[in-house]
Design an enzyme around this catalytic site. Structure first.
Site, mmCIF file in Angstrom:
data_model
loop_
_atom_site.group_PDB
_atom_site.id
_atom_site.type_symbol
_atom_site.label_atom_id
_atom_site.label_comp_id
_atom_site.label_asym_id
_atom_site.label_seq_id
_atom_site.Cartn_x
_atom_site.Cartn_y
_atom_site.Cartn_z
ATOM 1 N N LYS B 78 4.829 -10.935 0.569
ATOM 2 C CA LYS B 78 4.597 -11.828 -0.567
ATOM 3 C C LYS B 78 5.766 -12.795 -0.681
ATOM 4 O O LYS B 78 6.920 -12.383 -0.531
ATOM 5 C CB LYS B 78 4.452 -10.992 -1.848
ATOM 6 C CG LYS B 78 4.082 -11.804 -3.091
ATOM 7 C CD LYS B 78 3.921 -10.914 -4.322
ATOM 8 C CE LYS B 78 3.394 -11.694 -5.519
ATOM 9 N NZ LYS B 78 3.198 -10.831 -6.711
ATOM 10 N N SER B 159 -1.332 -11.343 -9.102
ATOM 11 C CA SER B 159 -0.711 -12.484 -8.464
ATOM 12 C C SER B 159 -0.513 -12.306 -6.957
ATOM 13 O O SER B 159 -0.311 -13.287 -6.253
ATOM 14 C CB SER B 159 0.651 -12.752 -9.099
ATOM 15 O OG SER B 159 1.553 -11.699 -8.794
ATOM 16 N N SER B 183 -0.482 -6.966 -10.767
ATOM 17 C CA SER B 183 -0.527 -7.936 -9.669
ATOM 18 C C SER B 183 -0.692 -7.356 -8.273
ATOM 19 O O SER B 183 -0.871 -8.100 -7.308
ATOM 20 C CB SER B 183 0.732 -8.805 -9.691
ATOM 21 O OG SER B 183 0.631 -9.783 -10.686
#
Lengths: 95, 491
Positions: B78, B159, B183
């Site tokens: 990420k 997210s 997330s």
């Protein structure tokens, strides 16, 4: 309670964000909706309840107060949008 | 035809160690499908040269008998984790061109275990979002397509949407994510994969760009529960550079996967059944309950009375912490700078151009609730309600071993849907936020399909630092659900 445009403008200034008049209007409306929704917390009785800032339950560790890192100004400054020798630069603050 | 891409992480690990496939071969395969699936927008940056270099070093170690636990496993990171020498954006324009000169502790741990970095995954800006539509680098597509909405691409959740979509699309064997209010788990559910949020403090936060520091926790997104156990073992561990990192031994999570749930007490909190929730979510929960009961667990109806206050509490605490954390983006030390007439003018111009709408919204909420005159009414109040929410978990765990709940209140929705209604978007995290506020570990496991033929997950929540039991029950549920459906898109 209700957030008017003036309050939003003041909060934006505190946060160093600039909103034009139209954005102020829209943002005030959105924030009002959000805070109206948040106000359901008024139903909760929190008298005698301690605020919780950390879930870990342990105190912060301590260590000797000594330098363990550093001495590489080029690395520190490598992402600076602007620099002058070993310094970050900002617009002139003092005349 | 079976492909090398069909191997999950555990199988790839064994194929690599048996030299049935080389790390370079596996990495090249992933790099090639990554480039042919650009339209999904999973990656902000791909790092093919670095990947091949790391893979060839893995091959060298494997061949000389010094293989590390994750040698040759190609994973995605990420773009919230700082990576030395590799562009790191947090999905934001304000970090324009930022190239860290250091490595986050979590990624450092992964490289020390031999993992190979394929690239940096797209994400909601500063991890603020539940649909991966707030990224400066554009929305991410979910490889799943709805029966009902053939033409419109779906969100992967957020997210950690790029990470989840990459794993579901087979553009990575596994990925790192971060979870502040859901997330990792919600995108796991939307993409039909496993998402694990460890206990707060299990993984170091050092070098991970901060959103809400009392909630942020790194964890894996994987195809299987076993893969999550393997990834977590490599990511976790005490780190003196994060003062909230837990000074505990990291267990061998894989050995916890016995599939045995006999005698366990599994609580189902009645407050997680909401009025107006799609009936398929309730049905999915019933399915999960039946599976675990059949496997020998005792299902216990429990009450956690403050559950409904978790989301509004979160939307005070998380923005408050975010407004403080994001004060550092001032155009002086890194990232974007828009010149101004004076210092304040430069700050305001830089921040107004650099941050997107959702991030600004949360900074404003946070600044307001922390401002003079409102601090007690909002922030302190929210911290007190957080105590009560944590207390709900403490009390319920006196009576049960883990909790079973839905992960998200719906299946994946279309890109653009909910974008104009912040509260509706926030409601995506209604089932994931309570565990975040309490700091306890939780996993989402794919269990079934919705009527639109989209994946739906169930969540197992455990006690502090009891990831082993969370993984054990998650693994048992996974085995019984036998979720084998594959998305239409991706490799």
């Amino acid at each position: 309670m209700s957030l008017d445009k003036g309050t939003v403008k003041r909060v934006a200034q505190l946060a160093r964000l600039r909103l034009d008049d139209e954005q102020l209007e829209k943002t005030a409306e959105e924030l009002n909706k959000i805070f109206t929704w948040i106000e359901q917390l008024d139903e909760v009785d929190v008298s005698n309840i301690e605020p919780l800032a950390s879930v870990t339950g342990h105190s912060l560790p301590e260590r000797m107060d000594e330098v363990t890192d550093g001495n590489y100004p080029d690395r520190v400054l490598s992402n600076a949008p602007d620099r002058a020798s070993n310094f970050f630069t900002v617009p002139k603050v003092v005349e | 035809m079976s492909s090398i891409l069909d191997l999950d992480l555990a199988s790839a690990r064994s194929a690599l160690q048996k030299k049935e496939v080389s790390a370079v071969e596996l990495t090249e395969t992933y790099l090639s499908v990554m480039s042919s699936n650009d339209h999904l927008n999973c990656y902000i940056t791909s790092t093919p040269e670095k990947a091949l270099d790391m893979a060839s070093k893995s091959d060298h170690r494997i061949n000389s008998g010094d293989a590390l636990p994750l040698d040759g496993i190609p994973i995605a990171i990420k773009d919230l984790f700082c990576t030395d020498g590799v562009l790191t954006t947090a999905g934001s324009h304000i970090l324009n061109g930022f190239i860290p000169t250091y490595e986050s502790s979590v990624t450092e741990n992964l490289w020390e275990h031999g993992a190979v970095m394929l690239g940096k995954c797209n994400m909601d800006e500063f991890a603020m979002g539940s649909a991966n539509t707030t990224s400066y680098f554009g929305a991410v597509e979910n490889p799943w397509r709805s029966d009902d909405r053939q033409k419109s691409p779906l969100v992967p959740g957020g997210s950690s949407g790029g990470s989840a979509s990459a794993v579901a699309s087979r553009l990575a064997l596994a990925a790192t994510g971060t979870d502040t209010g859901g997330s990792i788990r919600q995108p796991g559910s939307f993409c039909g994969i496993v998402g694990l949020k460890p206990t707060y403090g299990r993984c170091s936060r050092w070098g991970t760009i901060a959103f809400a520091s009392s909630l942020d926790q790194a964890g894996p997104l994987t195809r299987t529960v076993r893969d999550a156990a393997i990834m977590l073992k490599a990511m976790a561990g005490h780190d003196p550079k994060d003062s909230t990192s837990a000074n505990l031994q990291v267990p061998d999570f894989e050995s916890a996967l016995t599939n045995d749930v006999r005698g366990l007490r599994i609580g189902v909190p009645r407050e997680y059944l909401l009025d107006g929730m799609p009936s398929e979510i309730e049905k999915l929960l019933e399915t999960g309950i039946e599976m675990l009961r059949t496997a020998g667990a005792t299902i216990v109806d429990v009450s956690m009375p403050h559950t409904k206050f978790a989301l509004p509490t979160y939307y005070i605490i998380a923005p408050a912490e975010a407004s403080s954390n994001l004060a550092r983006y001032d155009g002086v030390r890194y990232g974007l700078r828009i010149e101004g007439d004076n210092l304040d003018d430069m700050y305001e111009k830089t921040r107004s151009v650099g941050f997107g709408a959702e991030v600004k919204r949360r900074i404003l909420i946070g600044t307001y609730v922390l401002s003079a005159g409102y601090y007690d009414a909002y922030y302190l109040k929210a911290q007190r309600v957080r105590s009560l929410i944590k207390q709900d978990f403490d009390l319920v765990f006196d009576n049960v071993d883990v909790l079973l709940t839905p992960t998200a209140p719906s299946d994946a929705f279309a890109i653009g849907e909910n974008d104009d209604d912040p509260i509706k978007m926030y409601l995506n995290d209604i089932f994931t936020v309570p565990a975040s506020l309490a700091g306890v570990p939780a996993i989402s496991v794919p269990v079934g399909l919705s009527k639109n033929k989209l994946p739906l997950g169930l969540q197992i929540i455990g006690k502090m630092f009891d990831e082993e039991l969370v993984l054990r029950v998650g693994g048992a549920l996974e085995g019984m659900a036998g979720f084998k459906s594959r998305p239409a898109g991706g490799a």
